[in-house]
Design an enzyme around this catalytic site. Sequence first.
Site: not given
Length: 648
Positions: A337-338, A330, A333-334, A449
């Site tokens: 992983t999704v 999907l 990011g840093g 955030d």
Amino acid sequence: MKKEPTHLHPLYLPCLLMFLLSSLRPITGDARARTVKVNCSPLPEHNETVYVPNFVATMEKISQQVQTSGFGVALTGSGPDANYGLAQCYGDLPLNDCVLCYAEARTILPQCYPQNGGRIFLDGCFMRAENYSFYNEFKGPEDSVVCGNTTRKKSTFGDAVRQVLRKAVGEAPGNGGYARASANAGESEESAFVLANCWRNLSPESCKQCLENASASVVNECLPWSEGRALHTGCFLRYSDQDFLNKIPRNGRSRGSVVVIVVSVLSSVVVFMVGIAIGVYICKHRTIQKKRRGPNDVEKMAKTLTDSSLNFKYSTLEKATGSFDSANKLGQGGFGTVYKGVLPDGRDIAVKRLFFNNRHRAADFYNEVNIISSVEHKNLVRLLGCNCSGPESLLVYEYLQNKSLDRFIFDVNRGKTLDWQRRYVIIVGTAEGLVYLHEQSTVRIIHRDIKASNILLDSKLQAKIADFGLARSFQEDKSHISTAIAGTLGYMAPEYLAHGQLTEKVDVYSFGVLVLEIVTGKQNTKSKMSDYSDSLITEAWKHFQSGELEEIYDPNLNWKNQNDSISIKKEIVRVVQIGLLCTQEIASLRPSMSKVLRMLKNKDENLPLPSNPPFMDERIMEFRDGSDGDSAACASLATIAQSSFYGR
Ligand SMILES: *[C@@H]1O[C@H](CO)[C@@H](O)[C@H](O)[C@H]1NC(C)=O
Ligand SMILES: *[C@@H]1O[C@H](CO)[C@@H](O)[C@H](O)[C@H]1NC(C)=O
Ligand SMILES: *[C@@H]1O[C@H](CO)[C@@H](O)[C@H](O)[C@H]1NC(C)=O
Ligand SMILES: *[C@@H]1O[C@H](CO)[C@@H](O)[C@H](O)[C@H]1NC(C)=O
């Protein structure tokens, strides 16, 4: 890295010191932490379990060198997953800005993963990682130029640029690889500014070749545009009609310098002592904490989790995601992983597979799972569970069909899906989620955030706040001084940036920014290259003052064609006013989230007039009316921990 422990980890001590340093000394630099380009290597890593720790270790080693010299190289491991790294700040960056630029680079480069390396050019620094030694390379097929082609200049500008380029390219090889040069507007000429910088490990001869080629490239390809950058294997070169360079530090032997030195020595001593005091305090605190929690705390917590319904079998999740098939990815990011997955009972899930499975982070992982699983609300993304015992750390969330809000509001076409009514529901839903986090859940949580990419949308386009990775309950930590600054530039309250003061008002501020983004369809952080403009908040504030708000509405709000356009119009103005109340510079003037919710729902309640937002000049990233001009470096510190649920 997102999973910070609740208590100050010794790793943060250097950061804290840096932070104190930057808040004591007036610094007017600009870290120029904007990404110009990322090039990922063509080959994938060889073995993930070897690659990731090597990469992380290299970045740590370089980090330490960068803090003292603005440059670093490091090697970790051997064989196909060895990690060779290099980072360099450009010569005009003050050291603390350099650290900030480096931190930004470091959070973005992992996006190349699973490729085995890559390079990133920012406007203030460069970073590269590979599985072979590239240290002697200075040219290659990846060499490119990026022209800022918004303004076409007259030929006199071209003449000035050529002249200044010649000067800088001539000087740099004999000057440690760095030179700056400028020409000021004369009668027949125009201003031109140039920065030339080779990586420090290159020989003067290689540097010369790199810069000469780079210079020829920008001249050929970018002139007569106002802005040109050459991104070459061994060097960076930029020309502009704007003065983007940091001021040359006054370290000459002028009369004032003695005073400056004394003051700075004094402040260093103060910082040092404060640092030691904090260090001692933390160590004591941690020891006490350890005693209280017992030595096998983590193991115990792990066992509790393994026995609980929150625990998913690794094999179940592996099967659900098709062995983490890239087709199910999907986002990335840093930090991880999704993947989308389907459980045997047919339920859709989102599995966040964290990069960093270091055993010493296990405690934070359990901590996060514990916190999030106790929090349940219709406007919060549900954490269904985790797997902590398999080869990787996995978090299992409910799957939300429409992904994140930023995909809609910042996209001209998808934005049409969300008219004003829908956006209003999202704003109210987000506010309800925050009220719950701040005031109603068993633990008090500041999200830290809040931003568009962390607001997910379900099948009915209802808002759900995601990613409590940065959330911290601070029942134990009453000091209100956050242990490590985390958040995203553009969404961060000034007091948090400048002094690390963490209260709910930090979320209120981010919420205000989000509201303005939803209404305008514009991103607060988005600044076009070489085209500096007011921040979104400043723009909204000015238009609100002059009564010309409509000019900045996202056309996709589509309010004019509605039957009740007059009441909708009033509603939008009201919501903008609430957004401005949330982004007021003075934290105590910002309403609490429950107040915000009441103002959103009680449409007849009179709203106070907002006082001014923090005026930020993006070009120099400095608070214009800040008390002592110390916020510039801090502003960029925010970029250290950027992340979002699905990545950027
Ligand atoms: C990756 O490396 C680890 C540690 O050397 C090893 O145990 C594992 O079997 C390797 N995996 C593959 C797929 O080669
Ligand atoms: C770098 O990684 C690639 C892909 O895993 C591999 O084919 C190559 O041999 C590696 N290079 C070195 C020098 O080990
Ligand atoms: C700038 O140049 C790029 C590529 O050459 C082009 O795609 C883009 O439309 C140009 N932008 C403007 C404002 O001219
Ligand atoms: C820069 O070097 C590359 C190859 O090294 C060459 O193809 C190119 O023509 C050079 N560019 C200029 C403008 O000299």
